[in-house]
Design a protein around this motif. Structure first.
Motif, PDB file in Angstrom:
ATOM      1  N   ASP A  90       0.816  -1.212   0.000  1.00 39.05           N
ATOM      2  CA  ASP A  90       0.000   0.000   0.000  1.00 39.05           C
ATOM      3  C   ASP A  90       0.854   1.269   0.000  1.00 39.05           C
ATOM      4  O   ASP A  90       0.407   2.327   0.421  1.00 39.05           O
ATOM      5  N   THR A  91       2.076   1.158  -0.495  1.00 39.06           N
ATOM      6  CA  THR A  91       2.963   2.321  -0.595  1.00 39.06           C
ATOM      7  C   THR A  91       2.927   2.856  -2.026  1.00 39.06           C
ATOM      8  O   THR A  91       2.231   2.317  -2.882  1.00 39.06           O
ATOM      9  N   ASP A  92       3.725   3.883  -2.286  1.00 44.84           N
ATOM     10  CA  ASP A  92       3.769   4.458  -3.628  1.00 44.84           C
ATOM     11  C   ASP A  92       4.975   3.989  -4.437  1.00 44.84           C
ATOM     12  O   ASP A  92       5.302   4.554  -5.472  1.00 44.84           O
ATOM     13  N   GLY A  93       5.647   2.932  -3.970  1.00 40.55           N
ATOM     14  CA  GLY A  93       6.800   2.401  -4.693  1.00 40.55           C
ATOM     15  C   GLY A  93       6.857   0.882  -4.590  1.00 40.55           C
ATOM     16  O   GLY A  93       6.093   0.264  -3.861  1.00 40.55           O
ATOM     17  N   THR A  94       7.753   0.275  -5.333  1.00 42.08           N
ATOM     18  CA  THR A  94       7.917  -1.174  -5.317  1.00 42.08           C
ATOM     19  C   THR A  94       8.563  -1.607  -4.002  1.00 42.08           C
ATOM     20  O   THR A  94       9.530  -0.991  -3.545  1.00 42.08           O
ATOM     21  N   LYS A  95       8.036  -2.663  -3.400  1.00 43.11           N
ATOM     22  CA  LYS A  95       8.574  -3.241  -2.163  1.00 43.11           C
ATOM     23  C   LYS A  95       8.790  -4.731  -2.383  1.00 43.11           C
ATOM     24  O   LYS A  95       8.171  -5.343  -3.256  1.00 43.11           O
ATOM     25  N   THR A  96       9.650  -5.333  -1.557  1.00 43.58           N
ATOM     26  CA  THR A  96       9.974  -6.739  -1.692  1.00 43.58           C
ATOM     27  C   THR A  96       9.369  -7.537  -0.543  1.00 43.58           C
ATOM     28  O   THR A  96       9.645  -7.265   0.624  1.00 43.58           O
ATOM     29  N   LEU A  97       8.543  -8.527  -0.893  1.00 45.14           N
ATOM     30  CA  LEU A  97       7.937  -9.447   0.063  1.00 45.14           C
ATOM     31  C   LEU A  97       8.861 -10.659   0.198  1.00 45.14           C
ATOM     32  O   LEU A  97       9.355 -11.183  -0.804  1.00 45.14           O
ATOM     33  N   ARG A  98       9.097 -11.100   1.442  1.00 48.89           N
ATOM     34  CA  ARG A  98      10.028 -12.206   1.677  1.00 48.89           C
ATOM     35  C   ARG A  98       9.343 -13.294   2.494  1.00 48.89           C
ATOM     36  O   ARG A  98       8.589 -13.012   3.421  1.00 48.89           O
ATOM     37  N   VAL A  99       9.633 -14.550   2.172  1.00 49.26           N
ATOM     38  CA  VAL A  99       9.196 -15.697   2.972  1.00 49.26           C
ATOM     39  C   VAL A  99      10.439 -16.500   3.330  1.00 49.26           C
ATOM     40  O   VAL A  99      11.361 -16.634   2.514  1.00 49.26           O
TER      41      VAL A  99
END
Length: 107
Positions: A90-99
């Motif tokens: 829900d931000t205005d830029g690309t983020k990295t999801l990690r598992v």
């Protein structure tokens, strides 16, 4: 924008003096932590999955964003020996999801 999950593996050897109850024929051997990541564009939700290598069982899973403290949800699929993290950017830029999944041979 489509994203490709990246997976890395880290293996841990038995530490000197480690409890025998978790190592051996009646415990867990070959403990391994697998990490997979996926870039999600702004306003996009998604999932990233880490799969244990053949013969290993999933023992646990955690999920997070690599550059924020936004909430994630996780799940374990014991039949497929995999764990997943789910999130919405829900931000205005690309983020990295990690598992991160913990795997081992269980006997």
């Amino acid at each position: 924008m489509s994203s490709t999950a990246r997976c890395t593996r880290r293996s841990h050897e038995r530490a000197a003096g480690a409890s025998r109850s978790i190592v051996g024929s009646n415990g867990a051997n070959g403990l391994q932590h697998l990490e997979a990541t996926k870039d999600l564009s702004a306003g996009v939700g998604g999932a990233v999955v880490a799969v244990c290598p053949g013969g290993k069982k999933i023992l646990g899973v955690s999920g997070d964003w690599t550059a924020s403290v936004r909430p994630t949800a996780t799940s374990i699929n014991p039949n497929l020996n995999s764990g997943a993290a789910y999130g919405f950017n829900d931000t205005d830029g690309t983020k990295t999801l990690r598992v991160t999944a913990t795997c081992a041979l269980v006997g």
